[in-house]
Design an enzyme around this catalytic site. Structure first.
Site, short mmCIF file in Angstrom:
data_model
loop_
_atom_site.label_atom_id
_atom_site.label_comp_id
_atom_site.label_asym_id
_atom_site.label_seq_id
_atom_site.Cartn_x
_atom_site.Cartn_y
_atom_site.Cartn_z
N HIS A 140 0.71 -1.11 0.14
CA HIS A 140 -0.04 -0.03 -0.09
C HIS A 140 0.85 1.17 -0.19
CE1 HIS A 140 0.71 0.62 4.55
NE2 HIS A 140 0.67 -0.68 4.55
N THR A 141 0.48 2.37 -0.48
CA THR A 141 0.83 3.61 -0.58
C THR A 141 2.23 3.74 -1.21
OG1 THR A 141 1.75 3.67 1.67
CG2 THR A 141 -0.65 4.57 1.29
#
Length: 212
Positions: A140-141
């Protein structure tokens, strides 16, 4: 997708790209390949039609067919993308395997190759013309810029930035929050625990720069 696809390139990721389009029930019209010895051959009954710069085939792109660039070499990949942008005013489409997982909260650009079992996590941004081999994890991110390649089974942990043209070999682990510089290269099996500079090549566990 209603239009069939012409795949640019008939080596490297071209065969798995065909499998990806088959998995999504997209018709592949044929391959275009610069190596003349492959012209007239077939990959799983799909013909290698001719050269990528042949106007007779190029004129089909955008009108009757979509295009996908299945070339591993970044410089030639960039050349073909520019060719399609300038001469046909089109962007290559994505090839995303039906067994890949793309978070609904992730965003991706154009012309990416995303093979089976790849994960792109929530809040991640993927640019255009990237290659993610089987089982690669983009957590994620993460921020992945254009023309990045990530090898099979590599783990790019949360919050990592992969700058344009970065190459990550197979089985690599990159710890969270790092930045991998533009055109940097990470050797297969490496564990990366610190930032990698632009154009730097690193290898090992922990990964260290390779002296040229």
């Amino acid at each position: 997708m209603e239009k069939p696809v012409i795949i640019f390139g008939a080596k490297g990721i071209a065969h798995p790209a065909l499998e990806i389009f088959n998995s999504n029930k997209v018709i592949v019209y044929g391959f275009l390949e610069e190596e003349a010895s492959l012209h007239g051959t077939e990959i799983n009954v799909v013909p290698v039609l001719g050269h990528p710069e042949d106007d007779g085939f190029l004129k089909l792109i955008g009108k009757k067919c979509e295009a996908f660039v299945a070339v591993d070499d970044n410089k030639y990949r960039q050349f073909l993308v520019k060719l399609l942008n300038e001469r046909r005013k089109v962007q290559p489409i994505n090839a995303i395997h039906d067994r890949a997982y793309i978070s609904t909260d992730a965003s991706i650009g154009h012309g990416n190759f995303i093979n089976a079992q790849v994960t792109v996590g929530a809040g991640s941004t993927v640019g255009s013309h990237c290659i993610f081999h089987t089982g690669a994890i983009i957590d994620h991110t993460c921020q992945v810029e254009d023309f990045v390649q990530v090898g099979a089974g590599s783990i790019v942990n949360a919050g990592v930035t992969l700058k344009e043209g970065a190459f990550v070999g197979s089985g690599v682990t990159i710890v969270a929050g790092l930045t991998i510089g533009k055109n940097a290269r990470i050797g297969a099996g490496s564990v990366v625990i610190s930032d990698v500079k632009d154009n730097e090549t690193v290898f090992g566990n922990p990964a260290v720069p390779i002296k040229k």
